[in-house]
Design an enzyme around this catalytic site. Structure first.
Site, PDB file in Angstrom:
ATOM      1  N   HIS A   7      61.153  38.191  40.507  1.00  0.00           N
ATOM      2  CA  HIS A   7      60.706  38.919  39.322  1.00  0.00           C
ATOM      3  C   HIS A   7      59.365  38.404  38.817  1.00  0.00           C
ATOM      4  O   HIS A   7      58.948  37.301  39.136  1.00  0.00           O
ATOM      5  CB  HIS A   7      61.747  38.875  38.193  1.00  0.00           C
ATOM      6  CG  HIS A   7      61.999  37.522  37.613  1.00  0.00           C
ATOM      7  ND1 HIS A   7      62.989  36.680  38.059  1.00  0.00           N
ATOM      8  CD2 HIS A   7      61.395  36.850  36.584  1.00  0.00           C
ATOM      9  CE1 HIS A   7      62.991  35.561  37.359  1.00  0.00           C
ATOM     10  NE2 HIS A   7      62.020  35.639  36.453  1.00  0.00           N
ATOM     11  N   HIS A  79      55.263  34.159  33.906  1.00  0.00           N
ATOM     12  CA  HIS A  79      55.503  33.458  35.171  1.00  0.00           C
ATOM     13  C   HIS A  79      55.906  34.435  36.270  1.00  0.00           C
ATOM     14  O   HIS A  79      56.228  35.588  35.998  1.00  0.00           O
ATOM     15  CB  HIS A  79      56.545  32.346  35.024  1.00  0.00           C
ATOM     16  CG  HIS A  79      57.938  32.820  34.738  1.00  0.00           C
ATOM     17  ND1 HIS A  79      58.427  32.964  33.457  1.00  0.00           N
ATOM     18  CD2 HIS A  79      58.960  33.166  35.564  1.00  0.00           C
ATOM     19  CE1 HIS A  79      59.688  33.373  33.514  1.00  0.00           C
ATOM     20  NE2 HIS A  79      60.031  33.504  34.783  1.00  0.00           N
ATOM     21  N   GLU A 130      58.367  30.005  38.894  1.00  0.00           N
ATOM     22  CA  GLU A 130      59.799  29.710  38.820  1.00  0.00           C
ATOM     23  C   GLU A 130      60.359  29.873  40.225  1.00  0.00           C
ATOM     24  O   GLU A 130      60.036  30.833  40.918  1.00  0.00           O
ATOM     25  CB  GLU A 130      60.503  30.682  37.878  1.00  0.00           C
ATOM     26  CG  GLU A 130      62.014  30.442  37.781  1.00  0.00           C
ATOM     27  CD  GLU A 130      62.732  31.451  36.899  1.00  0.00           C
ATOM     28  OE1 GLU A 130      63.874  31.152  36.510  1.00  0.00           O
ATOM     29  OE2 GLU A 130      62.158  32.530  36.586  1.00  0.00           O
TER      30      GLU A 130
END
Length: 134
Positions: A7, A79, A130
């Site tokens: 994502h 992020h 991440e």
């Protein structure tokens, strides 16, 4: 080591209008809001065919994204999340290469119920990364 894009996270001041914009203007499928007190955010996910968009809203003034949202009141990419097969092996490889793993280096459970780690943006072209165990 790095897998598929999971994502892209966008930090917003308020989830409801941001989610409505994706739902109404773009016809996107938007999840219900989910508070994540351990991470200091409330999230919704917009499901795409090949990845997701995560909208993040600060959960209280002590939220780790509160300052980011204050600097970007209209919202901004916060992020990018990539999947890895083994988060501990990925962490160890990153440490060995000199990359900085945030938060003491121990995985936490993320929004999808899977272990996650964050990598210092200074080591990745100014982008907060991440990693999520697939």
């Amino acid at each position: 080591m790095i897998g598929r894009l999971n994502h892209v996270a966008i930090a917003v001041k308020e989830l409801a209008p941001a989610a409505a914009q994706y739902r109404n203007a773009l016809g996107a499928k938007v999840s219900e809001p989910e508070p994540l007190p351990d991470h200091g955010v409330t999230v919704v996910f917009i499901t795409l065919d090949n990845a997701k968009i995560e909208l993040l809203e600060p959960l209280g003034e002590a939220s780790p994204i509160a300052d980011f949202v204050a600097r970007n009141p209209k919202g901004a990419i916060h992020h990018i999340c990539y999947e890895v097969d083994d988060i501990v092996a990925a962490r160890d490889r990153l440490h060995a290469s000199g990359a900085r793993v945030l938060g003491g280096g121990e995985p936490k459970i993320g929004a999808h119920g899977k272990p996650v780690l964050f990598l210092h943006p200074g080591d990745f072209s100014g982008t907060l990364i991440e990693l999520e165990q697939a």
